[in-house]
Design an enzyme around this catalytic site. Sequence first.
Site, PDB file in Angstrom:
ATOM      1  N   ASN A  76       1.049  -1.413  -0.070  1.00 12.89           N
ATOM      2  CA  ASN A  76      -0.103  -0.093  -0.303  1.00 12.89           C
ATOM      3  C   ASN A  76       0.911   1.466  -0.006  1.00 12.89           C
ATOM      4  O   ASN A  76       1.390   1.627   1.333  1.00 12.89           O
ATOM      5  CB  ASN A  76      -1.352   0.093   1.394  1.00 12.89           C
ATOM      6  N   ALA A  79       0.078   7.810  -1.371  1.00 12.12           N
ATOM      7  CA  ALA A  79       0.575   8.384  -2.075  1.00 12.12           C
ATOM      8  C   ALA A  79       0.834   8.646  -2.989  1.00 12.12           C
ATOM      9  O   ALA A  79       1.349   8.977  -4.040  1.00 12.12           O
ATOM     10  CB  ALA A  79       0.447   9.579  -1.384  1.00 12.12           C
ATOM     11  N   GLU A 100      -1.224  -4.638  -5.519  1.00 11.28           N
ATOM     12  CA  GLU A 100      -1.204  -3.688  -4.966  1.00 11.28           C
ATOM     13  C   GLU A 100      -2.597  -3.047  -3.811  1.00 11.28           C
ATOM     14  O   GLU A 100      -3.759  -3.808  -4.780  1.00 11.28           O
ATOM     15  CB  GLU A 100      -1.004  -2.041  -6.138  1.00 11.28           C
ATOM     16  N   HIS A 102      -5.400  -1.135  -1.213  1.00 15.11           N
ATOM     17  CA  HIS A 102      -6.208   0.229  -0.611  1.00 15.11           C
ATOM     18  C   HIS A 102      -6.642   0.264   0.443  1.00 15.11           C
ATOM     19  O   HIS A 102      -7.532  -0.884  -0.601  1.00 15.11           O
ATOM     20  CB  HIS A 102      -5.996   1.171  -2.085  1.00 15.11           C
TER      21      HIS A 102
END
Length: 150
Positions: A76, A79, A100, A102
């Site tokens: 994660n 930004a 990945e 989030h």
Amino acid sequence: MPSFSILVLHGPNLNLLGQREPGIYGSLTLADINRLLEAEGRKLETKVTVLQSNHEGVLLDAIHGSLGQHQGIVINAGAYTHTSVALRDAIAAVNLPTVEVHLSNIYRREDFRHHSYIAPVVIGQISGFGVQSYLLGLQALIHHLRKDEV
């Protein structure tokens, strides 16, 4: 004995989970998430090593250092997902299966969050399921690695 070792990387500001915008990121702390990941790793007979950093270079060094140490990465990047070509290049360079994740659905948020530099070099992306995004990412990565063993 664990059959795999997975590196879980948490990017910038994730150390503030539990107090940072709980309406978006939930009320669990990073320590809570790490405990859940380690417990899930035990169920999957997988060693989970976690690292959080607000510094891009530390994350890059961890990715580089994963070679020969881990069989995959769950990341994660926070930004940095939307800004870091360097993280993208590091993931591509080590060529380890990477997922990945989030906590929030990045595609339901601000427009700048809709682009991921990392997505083209990972085996998959999971977003929007809170802590389950991490657990699903770990499960998917282990499934992927076991599939390759057969």
